[in-house]
Design a protein around this motif. Structure first.
Motif: not given
Length: 377
Positions: A318-335
């Motif tokens: 839960x700790x790993x995936x929540x942080x990853x979801x935030x980072x992945x979606x942020x990078x997707x927006x940036x791209x």
């Protein structure tokens, strides 16, 4: 150690993926924009048996595994988090307590409708003064003439106020240093569902405060032994973390899917931006993190299926995936550049939906506490 899914699980994965792509994704933007609960999609998922995946067939469930349930949640979240959390909260929080702790009469009364998706279940734990400190429950229930009289309030409760919501199982103080769980049916006098919250994300999910003012239910609505509520809800939260971790994996994967597709067709300086090393590095890093997070989440589900202790692994996932979801979606927006800031593009919704995954079902800080304690710190 085998990493290949069995035939039944692969079939479920493909079926949910096709449903998510064909039914959920096309409706997600409008559901989010209009803040409309996805009644039609819930009904279809119920007919397919997905609202009761990990429960026995004899009570109306699909007889599936926790791993199969996690994979179904993951695939739905690749398309939309609101639909996924509706199924996830209903299964992990609404139905599991009755399945695990209910009497035979309670199981016979509630589980068939819950597993079929005809009714939604909710779990009322969080209060204004009892969030991460979940044991600081202020809601009280007192016995009077064979009935529990309940007074108090809950907040941030999912699935309690829809047209098909059937019950909420709440935590309440039933004595000095004593917490118990009690089932309250929708429509019970003294139990009211407040106005839905205006949220950052999960806009098509039902989330609202609840209030109890002299609410009376029969003594038989006690869920499990009196005084066992604290131990029960800790176990329910462990189970719920597997589902929320699967949501984190799914959202991150959905964000990567969108980012990769956009990068391959978007041209700048004479070629697709996917050909530039800066973009490739973002995609490669996120893809690698997703694979690691997925394996951790699947391990937690498999441990539960094997009847082994999964508290530590579920908290780590839960700790790993929540942080990853935030980072992945942020990078997707940036791209996506400027288009990532426009609501018509799914990554904008993914970005708003991701943050709650570091808060709900136990904040990141609570997960760190759980992990540290499990390590013996």
């Amino acid at each position: 150690m085998l990493f290949d899914l069995d035939d039944d699980t692969q079939l479920l994965q493909r079926t949910v993926r096709e449903f998510a792509q064909g039914e959920v994704a096309p409706a997600a933007e409008e559901l989010d924009r209009t803040k409309s609960f996805p009644y039609d999609l819930v009904a279809k998922m119920g007919a397919l048996g997905w609202m009761g995946i990990p429960f026995p067939e004899e009570v109306g469930g699909s007889g599936g595994t926790s791993l199969q349930y996690a994979i179904a949640v993951e695939e739905l979240t690749r398309a939309d988090s609101s639909v996924a959390i509706t199924m996830c909260a209903h299964t992990s929080l609404g139905t599991q307590p009755i399945h695990l702790f209910g009497t035979e009469e309670q199981k016979a009364r509630y589980l068939p409708d819950l597993c079929a998706g005809r009714k939604l279940g909710a779990f009322g734990l969080t209060e204004p003064e009892a969030g991460s400190d979940a044991g600081n429950v202020r809601t009280r229930a007192a016995l009077d003439g064979g009935e529990w009289v309940i007074d108090g309030a809950k907040q941030f409760i999912t699935n309690a106020g829809t047209d098909i919501s059937g019950h909420v199982a709440i935590t309440a103080r039933t004595g000095e240093n004593e917490i118990s769980n009690i089932i309250i049916d929708n429509g019970t006098p003294g139990y009211e569902q407040g106005t839905p919250y205006r949220k950052m994300g999960w806009n098509a999910s039902d989330t609202r405060p609840l209030s109890f003012d002299g609410c009376r239910v029969p003594e038989e609505q006690l869920l499990g032994p009196r005084g066992a509520g604290f131990k029960q809800f800790l176990h329910i939260l462990d189970i719920g973390r597997i589902g929320v971790a699967a949501m984190g994996v799914g959202l991150a994967q959905g964000a990567l899917d969108e980012a990769l597709a956009y990068a391959k067709q978007r041209k700048a300086f004479g070629q697709a931006i996917s050909k530039y090393q800066t973009i490739q590095a973002k995609l490669a890093d996120i893809a690698t993190e997703i694979e690691a997070a997925r394996l951790l989440t699947y391990k937690a589900a498999v441990l539960k299926d094997q009847g082994r202790n999964f508290t530590l692994t579920a908290a780590q996932a839960k700790l790993k995936t929540g942080r990853l979801a935030v980072r992945a979606s942020e990078e997707a927006v940036q791209i996506h550049g400027g288009y990532g800031y426009i609501e018509e593009y799914p990554v904008c919704r993914f970005y708003r939906d991701a943050k709650i995954l570091t808060i709900g079902e136990g904040t990141d800080e609570v997960q760190q506490m759980v992990i540290a304690r499990a390590l013996g710190a």
